[in-house]
Design an enzyme around this catalytic site. Structure first.
Site, PDB file in Angstrom:
ATOM      1  N   GLN A 129       0.539  -1.166   0.133  1.00  0.00           N
ATOM      2  CA  GLN A 129      -0.013  -0.192  -0.185  1.00  0.00           C
ATOM      3  C   GLN A 129       1.108   1.500  -0.154  1.00  0.00           C
ATOM      4  OE1 GLN A 129      -3.000  -1.462  -0.862  1.00  0.00           O
ATOM      5  NE2 GLN A 129      -3.429   0.362   0.584  1.00  0.00           N
ATOM      6  N   PRO A 130       1.087   1.743  -1.249  1.00  0.00           N
ATOM      7  CA  PRO A 130       2.244   3.059  -1.134  1.00  0.00           C
ATOM      8  C   PRO A 130       1.122   3.944  -0.782  1.00  0.00           C
ATOM      9  CG  PRO A 130       1.977   2.074  -3.050  1.00  0.00           C
ATOM     10  CD  PRO A 130       1.070   1.638  -2.391  1.00  0.00           C
ATOM     11  N   GLU A 131       0.300   4.216  -0.938  1.00  0.00           N
ATOM     12  CA  GLU A 131      -0.511   5.544  -1.291  1.00  0.00           C
ATOM     13  C   GLU A 131       0.072   6.689  -0.681  1.00  0.00           C
ATOM     14  OE1 GLU A 131      -4.099   3.198  -2.097  1.00  0.00           O
ATOM     15  OE2 GLU A 131      -2.273   2.372  -0.542  1.00  0.00           O
ATOM     16  N   VAL A 132       0.577   5.962   1.082  1.00  0.00           N
ATOM     17  CA  VAL A 132       0.708   7.373   1.408  1.00  0.00           C
ATOM     18  C   VAL A 132       1.933   8.379   1.372  1.00  0.00           C
ATOM     19  CG1 VAL A 132       2.494   6.109   3.109  1.00  0.00           C
ATOM     20  CG2 VAL A 132       0.916   7.955   4.225  1.00  0.00           C
ATOM     21  N   SER A 134       2.562   9.204  -1.700  1.00  0.00           N
ATOM     22  CA  SER A 134       1.850   9.651  -3.267  1.00  0.00           C
ATOM     23  C   SER A 134       1.163  10.960  -2.072  1.00  0.00           C
ATOM     24  CB  SER A 134       0.953   9.459  -4.254  1.00  0.00           C
ATOM     25  OG  SER A 134       1.783   8.570  -4.945  1.00  0.00           O
TER      26      SER A 134
END
Length: 251
Positions: A129-132, A134
């Site tokens: 979950q790499p959203e953070v 961005s």
């Protein structure tokens, strides 16, 4: 989107390999249609989901989300509702689903993979979950990970944006089977055939009960995502971070 058949097994392939199968709203709509088609076909007894090229799905195409107007709450809510429809399209299938994770599965692509009943991958896949990173809060991601990982690991992946490799993914339960890279799709299809041979009524009723266990949690996650994403975009942080990422990728 590609929809193929191998006897009683439907094979749905995300087909945007030049973008690591990162999806747009139109692509998700087509995927929902493909899932509905497979679900309505009485000759289909199991479904395999995979991606073309070297990725399963890198998640949301940031070029699309970078254009979200923070003051247009209806558009923002509609975007989240689109993911709700996609997630329910795969969850609501009474037929068993297997994700053949052939490469990176990140963000909403990772969440989508977790919604499959089983997941086959190889040692070099990257999942998380790499959203953070961005500037985007991970809300439905928390829901998708929670029952697999528990609070501690969910918090780690949601807060750090770290991607795990296939070996760790299998140990954590994110992958249910680990095979050599060239065997991922074949293994998933083989397992789908095994499931397709089982009594369909029992499978459907079992899947129905599994859905009931966390359906309220999904509805709550969607409501929370609308509220939290509105606050995030109002701050301008996601727009700044996505613009920085896209600018770096163009260099």
């Amino acid at each position: 989107m590609l929809l193929d058949r191998d006897g009683p097994v439907a094979l749905i392939t995300l087909n945007r390999p030049e973008k690591l199968n990162a999806w747009t709203a139109r692509m998700r709509d087509r995927l929902i249609e493909s899932l509905a088609e497979a679900g309505a076909d009485p000759d289909v007894r199991a479904v395999v989901l995979t991606g073309a090229g070297r990725a399963f799905c890198a998640g949301q195409d940031l070029k699309e989300t970078a254009g979200i107007d923070p003051d247009d709450h209806a558009a923002s809510d509609a975007w989240i509702d689109g993911f709700d429809r996609l997630y329910r399209a795969v969850r609501d299938l009474d037929k068993p689903t297997i994700a053949a994770v052939n490469g990176v599965a990140a963000g909403s692509g990772f969440q989508f993979a977790l919604l499959a009943d089983l997941r086959v991958g190889h040692r070099d896949v990257r999942m998380g979950q790499p959203e953070v990173l961005s500037g985007i809060p991970s809300i439905t991601g928390i829901w998708a990970m929670w029952d697999v990982l528990g609070r501690a690991r969910t918090a780690e992946l949601a807060l750090t944006g770290r991607l795990v490799d296939g070996t760790e993914a299998e140990r954590l339960g994110l992958l249910t089977r680990l095979v050599d890279a060239e065997q991922v799709l074949a293994s998933a299809v083989e397992q789908a055939h095994e499931l397709a041979a089982l009594p369909p009524g029992a499978l459907a009723l079992t899947k129905g009960r599994l859905r009931e266990l966390d359906d309220d949690a999904l509805a709550a996650a969607v409501r929370a995502a609308k509220k939290v994403h509105a606050a995030a975009y109002a701050s301008g942080e996601p727009q700044r971070e996505m613009a920085r990422f896209l600018a770096g990728r163009r260099r």
